[in-house]
Design a protein around this motif. Sequence first.
Motif, PDB file in Angstrom:
ATOM      1  N   HIS A  34       0.684  -1.350  -0.072  1.00 39.37           N
ATOM      2  CA  HIS A  34      -0.255  -0.052   0.017  1.00 39.37           C
ATOM      3  C   HIS A  34       0.975   1.310  -0.068  1.00 39.37           C
ATOM      4  O   HIS A  34       0.333   2.191  -0.146  1.00 39.37           O
ATOM      5  N   ASP A  74      -1.745   4.393   1.161  1.00 38.64           N
ATOM      6  CA  ASP A  74      -3.021   4.345   0.400  1.00 38.64           C
ATOM      7  C   ASP A  74      -3.629   3.152   0.048  1.00 38.64           C
ATOM      8  O   ASP A  74      -3.097   2.355  -0.676  1.00 38.64           O
ATOM      9  N   SER A  76      -6.459   2.100  -1.049  1.00 36.78           N
ATOM     10  CA  SER A  76      -7.073   1.998  -2.275  1.00 36.78           C
ATOM     11  C   SER A  76      -6.663   2.960  -3.381  1.00 36.78           C
ATOM     12  O   SER A  76      -7.433   3.843  -3.780  1.00 36.78           O
ATOM     13  N   ASP A  79      -8.857   3.453  -6.411  1.00 34.21           N
ATOM     14  CA  ASP A  79     -10.325   3.618  -6.043  1.00 34.21           C
ATOM     15  C   ASP A  79     -10.858   4.666  -6.893  1.00 34.21           C
ATOM     16  O   ASP A  79     -10.201   5.867  -7.034  1.00 34.21           O
ATOM     17  N   ARG A  83     -15.009   4.622  -2.082  1.00 36.27           N
ATOM     18  CA  ARG A  83     -14.971   4.373  -0.475  1.00 36.27           C
ATOM     19  C   ARG A  83     -14.767   5.785   0.300  1.00 36.27           C
ATOM     20  O   ARG A  83     -14.061   6.371  -0.312  1.00 36.27           O
ATOM     21  N   VAL A  85     -12.972   8.269   2.527  1.00 37.76           N
ATOM     22  CA  VAL A  85     -11.529   8.794   2.946  1.00 37.76           C
ATOM     23  C   VAL A  85     -11.314   8.761   4.309  1.00 37.76           C
ATOM     24  O   VAL A  85     -12.112   9.510   4.883  1.00 37.76           O
ATOM     25  N   ARG A 111     -10.871   4.062   2.579  1.00 37.01           N
ATOM     26  CA  ARG A 111      -9.843   4.349   1.774  1.00 37.01           C
ATOM     27  C   ARG A 111      -8.914   5.139   2.943  1.00 37.01           C
ATOM     28  O   ARG A 111      -9.141   6.321   3.066  1.00 37.01           O
TER      29      ARG A 111
END
Length: 365
Positions: A34, A74, A76, A79, A83, A85, A111
Amino acid sequence: MLLQSSCCWNAARLFTTIFSRKLTNQVININAHHVRERQVRVCKRFGKNSWLLRPWFLRYIPHDGYPVNIRYVDTSPDDDNSRPVILLLHGTPGSYYDYFRFIADFGDRYRCIAPNFPDFTHTIRTGGCFWHSAEEKSEFIADLLADLNIKRVHCLVAHSLSAYAASYLWLYSNQQPYFDLDSLCLISPVGRFSFRWRQRVRMRLLSQACRLLYLRKMMMPSSSSTTWLLQGQHIPRTSILGNRHLAMWKALTENLSNYDSYHLRLRVLSGNLQIPTLFIYSSNDKLYPAIVYHNQLYELQVEGDEFDRYEHYENRLVQTAAIDRSDSWIRVVDFSGGGHYLHNTHTHLIHSYIDELLNRVNIAH
């Protein structure tokens, strides 16, 4: 006796080193895929003003902003903004590693974005292009989210000294180039807007030493002047003497935080904005006295019997709010047995409170 204490100290350092390595490996295994990195030009809004109208720490901003390589988490990255945040801001010193448990629990539903603020090494390498003021940090976050095309933040989580930057984010929320903000979570926010005069002198002298190269070279760990300046910085002495840049980074963050007007930003939050807020602290914090948090609660118009309090040893709930705060905009929790990093020592309880806050906002929207 001296030999025995020395052996104990070395054993403690060895245990800490091994534990830290295991913890770091756990963090990397959870969040390595991520972690992202990108270059963003930040503080462009300040760069458009005449340098004569800026304070000294903003006069070095180029017209098109600072080019900063930002390393962030991060959950996602691909994305399409479906989603909600959650923005996570770490304290000073700190990094996104401070939130690895939070990301593990909430990253599958939200997210989660956790950027690393530039450290003092970046200031030296760029010739003083980022002085870690609260204004620069808030613009840093706003420009990063704009570059990620994020226009709404479901929850802003701020720990410790990042509360200063967060105060500008809630103050300018719903305004360009800032984002819309739905809720706020403050964990051990250090809102010390009443420093003692000795502490003010130390911070300002250390800030001036950071600006000049020859003074930075004089700030050697073994000098008596360095020891006097670093007193009261609330960092373990071994860390300070081992890394003077760490102390300079923290002193700049405190000195350039506009702490004298922080209480006014709290009054705006409690008066006009009233964003759904969760305020978590420990009255037994080892780094900062309880008065630091009680002063903030006074500005937020929260009385002593209007929040939850947990027992010192067993983390048992011993006091609930005297009034029903289910319809209130703020909820306060005191973990009297916790430390400064409550989100890592009382993970389960704090995440349950944050989850309740997020559910309230979901229902409201």
